[in-house]
Design an enzyme around this catalytic site. Sequence first.
Site, PDB file in Angstrom:
ATOM      1  N   LYS A  68       0.815  -1.221   0.000  1.00 24.01           N
ATOM      2  CA  LYS A  68       0.000   0.000   0.000  1.00 24.01           C
ATOM      3  C   LYS A  68       0.848   1.270   0.000  1.00 24.01           C
ATOM      4  O   LYS A  68       0.429   2.291  -0.560  1.00 24.01           O
ATOM      5  CB  LYS A  68      -0.961   0.001   1.195  1.00 24.01           C
ATOM      6  CG  LYS A  68      -1.811  -1.254   1.327  1.00 24.01           C
ATOM      7  CD  LYS A  68      -2.614  -1.568   0.072  1.00 24.01           C
ATOM      8  CE  LYS A  68      -3.213  -2.978   0.133  1.00 24.01           C
ATOM      9  NZ  LYS A  68      -3.762  -3.433  -1.135  1.00 24.01           N
TER      10      LYS A  68
ATOM     11  N   GLY B 204      -8.476  -4.540   4.108  1.00 23.76           N
ATOM     12  CA  GLY B 204      -9.467  -5.120   5.009  1.00 23.76           C
ATOM     13  C   GLY B 204      -9.382  -4.641   6.447  1.00 23.76           C
ATOM     14  O   GLY B 204      -9.961  -5.246   7.333  1.00 23.76           O
ATOM     15  N   GLY B 205      -8.647  -3.546   6.670  1.00 23.75           N
ATOM     16  CA  GLY B 205      -8.624  -2.954   8.009  1.00 23.75           C
ATOM     17  C   GLY B 205      -7.714  -3.658   9.007  1.00 23.75           C
ATOM     18  O   GLY B 205      -7.598  -3.230  10.153  1.00 23.75           O
TER      19      GLY B 205
ATOM     20  N   GLU C 115      -1.470   7.854   7.742  1.00 23.87           N
ATOM     21  CA  GLU C 115      -2.351   8.696   6.930  1.00 23.87           C
ATOM     22  C   GLU C 115      -3.220   9.518   7.861  1.00 23.87           C
ATOM     23  O   GLU C 115      -3.649   9.026   8.908  1.00 23.87           O
ATOM     24  CB  GLU C 115      -3.284   7.823   6.059  1.00 23.87           C
ATOM     25  CG  GLU C 115      -2.847   7.692   4.631  1.00 23.87           C
ATOM     26  CD  GLU C 115      -3.829   6.867   3.802  1.00 23.87           C
ATOM     27  OE1 GLU C 115      -5.010   6.777   4.150  1.00 23.87           O
ATOM     28  OE2 GLU C 115      -3.385   6.306   2.792  1.00 23.87           O
TER      29      GLU C 115
ATOM     30  N   HIS D 190     -17.102   5.228   1.066  1.00 20.29           N
ATOM     31  CA  HIS D 190     -16.205   4.360   0.323  1.00 20.29           C
ATOM     32  C   HIS D 190     -16.808   4.176  -1.065  1.00 20.29           C
ATOM     33  O   HIS D 190     -17.833   3.512  -1.219  1.00 20.29           O
ATOM     34  CB  HIS D 190     -16.078   3.025   1.046  1.00 20.29           C
ATOM     35  CG  HIS D 190     -15.295   2.002   0.295  1.00 20.29           C
ATOM     36  ND1 HIS D 190     -14.139   2.302  -0.380  1.00 20.29           N
ATOM     37  CD2 HIS D 190     -15.502   0.688   0.110  1.00 20.29           C
ATOM     38  CE1 HIS D 190     -13.683   1.195  -0.949  1.00 20.29           C
ATOM     39  NE2 HIS D 190     -14.488   0.211  -0.670  1.00 20.29           N
TER      40      HIS D 190
ATOM     41  N   GLU E  26      -6.768   2.364  -2.242  1.00 16.77           N
ATOM     42  CA  GLU E  26      -5.980   1.233  -2.728  1.00 16.77           C
ATOM     43  C   GLU E  26      -6.593   0.699  -4.014  1.00 16.77           C
ATOM     44  O   GLU E  26      -7.692   1.109  -4.392  1.00 16.77           O
ATOM     45  CB  GLU E  26      -5.881   0.125  -1.677  1.00 16.77           C
ATOM     46  CG  GLU E  26      -7.180  -0.326  -1.093  1.00 16.77           C
ATOM     47  CD  GLU E  26      -6.965  -1.186   0.164  1.00 16.77           C
ATOM     48  OE1 GLU E  26      -7.214  -2.386   0.067  1.00 16.77           O
ATOM     49  OE2 GLU E  26      -6.566  -0.664   1.216  1.00 16.77           O
TER      50      GLU E  26
ATOM     51  N   ARG F 233      -8.226  -7.412  -9.148  1.00 18.39           N
ATOM     52  CA  ARG F 233      -8.983  -8.649  -9.397  1.00 18.39           C
ATOM     53  C   ARG F 233     -10.425  -8.301  -9.729  1.00 18.39           C
ATOM     54  O   ARG F 233     -10.833  -7.154  -9.616  1.00 18.39           O
ATOM     55  CB  ARG F 233      -8.998  -9.501  -8.123  1.00 18.39           C
ATOM     56  CG  ARG F 233      -9.544  -8.677  -6.948  1.00 18.39           C
ATOM     57  CD  ARG F 233      -9.769  -9.489  -5.706  1.00 18.39           C
ATOM     58  NE  ARG F 233      -9.719  -8.667  -4.510  1.00 18.39           N
ATOM     59  CZ  ARG F 233     -10.708  -7.943  -4.022  1.00 18.39           C
ATOM     60  NH1 ARG F 233     -11.866  -7.931  -4.624  1.00 18.39           N
ATOM     61  NH2 ARG F 233     -10.556  -7.215  -2.929  1.00 18.39           N
TER      62      ARG F 233
HETATM   63  C1  MV4 Z   1      -9.098   5.282   5.905  1.00 21.60           C
HETATM   64  C2  MV4 Z   1     -10.226   5.787   6.578  1.00 21.60           C
HETATM   65  C3  MV4 Z   1     -10.198   7.116   6.942  1.00 21.60           C
HETATM   66  N1  MV4 Z   1      -9.113   7.864   6.679  1.00 21.60           N
HETATM   67  N2  MV4 Z   1      -8.049   6.070   5.649  1.00 21.60           N
HETATM   68  C4  MV4 Z   1     -10.391   0.702   6.005  1.00 21.60           C
HETATM   69  C5  MV4 Z   1      -9.866  -0.464   5.238  1.00 21.60           C
HETATM   70  C6  MV4 Z   1      -8.768   0.049   4.375  1.00 21.60           C
HETATM   71  N3  MV4 Z   1      -8.940  -0.441   3.055  1.00 21.60           N
HETATM   72  C7  MV4 Z   1      -8.866   1.529   4.443  1.00 21.60           C
HETATM   73  N4  MV4 Z   1      -9.843   1.866   5.420  1.00 21.60           N
HETATM   74  C8  MV4 Z   1     -10.034   3.153   5.809  1.00 21.60           C
HETATM   75  N5  MV4 Z   1      -9.027   4.003   5.531  1.00 21.60           N
HETATM   76  C9  MV4 Z   1      -8.057   7.333   6.044  1.00 21.60           C
HETATM   77  N6  MV4 Z   1      -6.992   8.093   5.802  1.00 21.60           N
HETATM   78  C10 MV4 Z   1     -11.298   4.938   6.829  1.00 21.60           C
HETATM   79  C11 MV4 Z   1     -11.206   3.611   6.451  1.00 21.60           C
HETATM   80  C12 MV4 Z   1     -12.348   2.793   6.758  1.00 21.60           C
HETATM   81  C13 MV4 Z   1     -13.116   2.243   5.753  1.00 21.60           C
HETATM   82  C14 MV4 Z   1     -12.812   2.397   4.415  1.00 21.60           C
HETATM   83  C15 MV4 Z   1     -13.584   1.831   3.438  1.00 21.60           C
HETATM   84  C16 MV4 Z   1     -14.704   1.082   3.785  1.00 21.60           C
HETATM   85  C17 MV4 Z   1     -15.016   0.899   5.089  1.00 21.60           C
HETATM   86  C18 MV4 Z   1     -14.239   1.467   6.090  1.00 21.60           C
HETATM   87  C19 MV4 Z   1     -14.579   1.282   7.423  1.00 21.60           C
HETATM   88  C20 MV4 Z   1     -13.810   1.821   8.410  1.00 21.60           C
HETATM   89  C21 MV4 Z   1     -12.681   2.575   8.074  1.00 21.60           C
END
Ligand code: MV4
Length: 504
Positions: free
Chosen positions: A116, A165-166, A201, A209, A291, A295
């Site tokens: 990432k 996936g967090g 970040e 999202h 990201e 796929r």
């Molecule tokens: C974040 C964010 C807020 N600010 N990045 C969660 C999984 C990973 N793919 C990135 N994620 C997040 N990144 C910044 N700078 C909030 C999330 C996030 C989230 C993102 C997409 C879908 C669901 C989510 C649920 C919680 C947090």
Amino acid sequence: MFSKVLIANRGEIAVRILRACRELGMQTVAVFSDADRQALHVRYADEAYRLGAAPARESYLRGERIIEIALKSGATAIHPGYGFLAERTDFAQACLDAGLAYIGPKPSAIAAMGDKAVARATVTRAGVPVVPGTEGEGSLRDEELLELAPGIGFPLLIKATAGGGGKGMREVRELAEMPGLLHAARREAESSFGDGNVYLEKLVEGARHIEIQILADAHGNAIHLGERECSLQRRHQKLLEECPSPFINEDEDMRQRMGDVAVRAAQAVGYVNAGTIEFLVDKDKNFYFLEMNTRLQVEHPVTEMVTGVDIVKEQIRIARGRQLRYAQEDVLINGWAIECRINAEDPYNNFMPSTGQIDHIWPPTGPGVRVDTGVYPGFEISPYYDSLISKLIVWGETRAEAILRMRRALEEYKIVGVHTNIPFHQTLMDSHRFMAGQYDTRFVEERFSMSIAHEGKDNYPEIAAILATLVAHQQTQRAAHIIQRGERDTSNWKWLSRWERLQR
Ligand code: MV4
């Protein structure tokens, strides 16, 4: 040029890919674990080969064995689907080394997007907006991260470079708590990915999202197919997706800007095949690259329903070296699509996975309804794989029509034998915030409750009495249709044939 494809996956997505192959006139090879001997994808394919025991590590994750089966069966291409071996650089490379076509991007693109921090740095150079954070792609020590943090500002997020996936993600509110959270994030990343590297970040609060589907061929053509709204999720598991996003909807300018950026991000890694660029979108409509998923995705059908593009067929054509069949101006957003992920889990019991045999299943049908599934009556839901049993996708001319149609389809859908999250989706369809399209990624966890469904529980005795009356009435009616059994052991069939002979 290949004409026989091995599908290295199971469940609904394996069936989806098999169908595309069938329509393109290709021969198909399925692989299966001991838990899936009777699965739909095994029955649907022209040939099927056993991989091993039920756990994924002993079956669907055995890349070498899958390649061996492809060579033995005469398949000359492999489609990885999603999960399992999809997005594994080493597997994609091993396919190519064995002389097989990989229906997906090049190993170098998977690798560049898999890390990432590397992905962030690469797309930034291509002019793609990212959330402010640590720059570059090298790994940083705790002391360096602690020094950089105040410049980024709090609250911020610690993220795993191998993440997704967090996992390995931690929210930091102030510098004092950061050393402990760094330690926890690194440990979690190490145990999940075997890589404890992290980056920082700035936290974007109350974000949506939204992701953009892209297609790129090997001749330098790349297009986007609009966005998908994916904010409705719980613990990083998406539950419902829509296309278009209610947040962008009529804002064609924003759609094209996000689309252009997504195409640029893909081109930055020389991307070929289908892929998805994930964005965070804040309440002021600023969007940031999160990201790239290198796929086919679970939620691809909502895009197919509104654009009319068969994404899996395009993947196969691209892998065969063909040019894209669409230019950007050919891609039109027509109507609205919503997908509900139907999972074997109990929404009344903290979404606990539910296993067991599907005794009965009546999927909805009719206008504007699509059900992608890998199960059938009698199939056993095992605890070895994810709980997705089917995807219910509806299309409508407008969002309102799609919601009404989804309500109708959810009512028609009857699954007996395992718990499902259908009641969750029904409650969601009745939620005012959902109807208004006003939700972000925190909605399900923080603002949504299944107990909306229990409103007016004072009426329960009355409802129970009405139901009992209806059931009794229905059973009397049914009994009237049953032909009276004769005395002794005369079956209804014998009775019927005698009766027919008498009628001659
Ligand atoms: C974040 C964010 C807020 N600010 N990045 C969660 C999984 C990973 N793919 C990135 N994620 C997040 N990144 C910044 N700078 C909030 C999330 C996030 C989230 C993102 C997409 C879908 C669901 C989510 C649920 C919680 C947090």
